[in-house]
Design an enzyme around this catalytic site. Sequence first.
Site, mmCIF file in Angstrom:
data_model
loop_
_atom_site.group_PDB
_atom_site.id
_atom_site.type_symbol
_atom_site.label_atom_id
_atom_site.label_comp_id
_atom_site.label_asym_id
_atom_site.label_seq_id
_atom_site.Cartn_x
_atom_site.Cartn_y
_atom_site.Cartn_z
ATOM 1 C CG HIS A 56 -2.202 0.978 1.149
ATOM 2 N ND1 HIS A 56 -1.906 2.190 1.174
ATOM 3 C CD2 HIS A 56 -3.368 0.760 1.169
ATOM 4 C CE1 HIS A 56 -3.033 2.940 1.272
ATOM 5 N NE2 HIS A 56 -3.924 1.818 1.199
ATOM 6 C CD GLU B 281 -6.640 -1.298 4.267
ATOM 7 O OE1 GLU B 281 -5.483 -0.953 3.690
ATOM 8 O OE2 GLU B 281 -7.804 -0.803 4.086
HETATM 9 ZN ZN LIG Z 1 -10.003 3.487 4.789
HETATM 10 ZN ZN LIG Z 2 -6.128 2.303 1.271
#
Ligand SMILES: [Zn+2]
Ligand SMILES: [Zn+2]
Length: 288
Positions: free
Chosen positions: A70, A267
Amino acid sequence: MALKLGVHVSIAGGISNSVSNATSIGCTAFQIFSRNPRQWKAKVLGDDEVQRFKEDLRQSSINPDSTIVHMPYLPNLSAPHSEMYEKSVTTLTDEITRCNSLGIPYLVIHLGSHLGKGEKNGISQLVNACQSAFQVYKDKGLSKNSVKLLLENSAGQKNSIGSKIEEIQLILELLGTSEYGICLDTCHLFAAGYDLSDDEGINKMLDLVEKCVGIQHLKLIHLNDSKGELGSNLDRHYHIGMGKIGENGFKALINDKRLENMPFIMETPIDSIRGDKENLGHVKQLRN
Ligand SMILES: [Zn+2]
Ligand SMILES: [Zn+2]
């Protein structure tokens, strides 16, 4: 088909540590930052470190095609011409280089903010940024690029680019699909107004993706529940099934035949309610 499921793992102590961080909690896919995401400067990746990462990955049960980097948080690829924009393009080139040396096939990018200059200007900056980063990489004369940039949808915060699937379609049409694909974040989709709370909503969203981009160009799903309400434009991730999307939506999503081979990366927060391992276990339970 085995579920490709994982979380964003830490690289503290060296990038190769990410592999054991992922396997020790049962990930079959994982995502990392290749550097501290809150700084512009990055330590050069040493050859030793790169070799150790590749070797650890080879010895693990995780397929390299299920590994993802990322982009750091600071760059803004759709910013108007400025020092910020130049630095963002340099960081993107650098990240493409790092992914190529690590053998990581996917780099997720946020589409950034036009900072009040309008969507059209933002998109044109973004497209230029991506194309020039690849050009600079090619000019370096390193190995042939094998990294795809995955355009991630946004939650629709003020001035942000890419909260609507149709807008991502437009960007992808400008860029072509040989070096680009998309990553959809369920929290961002929900915050941007796509109701994913039941199988009808999931179907509707996937039909739209199929129509606009083609499921084959959807390479990754960020699996996050949403603390914010539908259409709230709030980017606040929450534990799977415990937010406003809820269990039914996730159940429908991870069992959809169209996504059989899709990597899913969480996440989600780590707090007293749940950690990564608990969220992983929870999603596995939802899989039929
Ligand atoms: Zn987010
Ligand atoms: Zn992201």
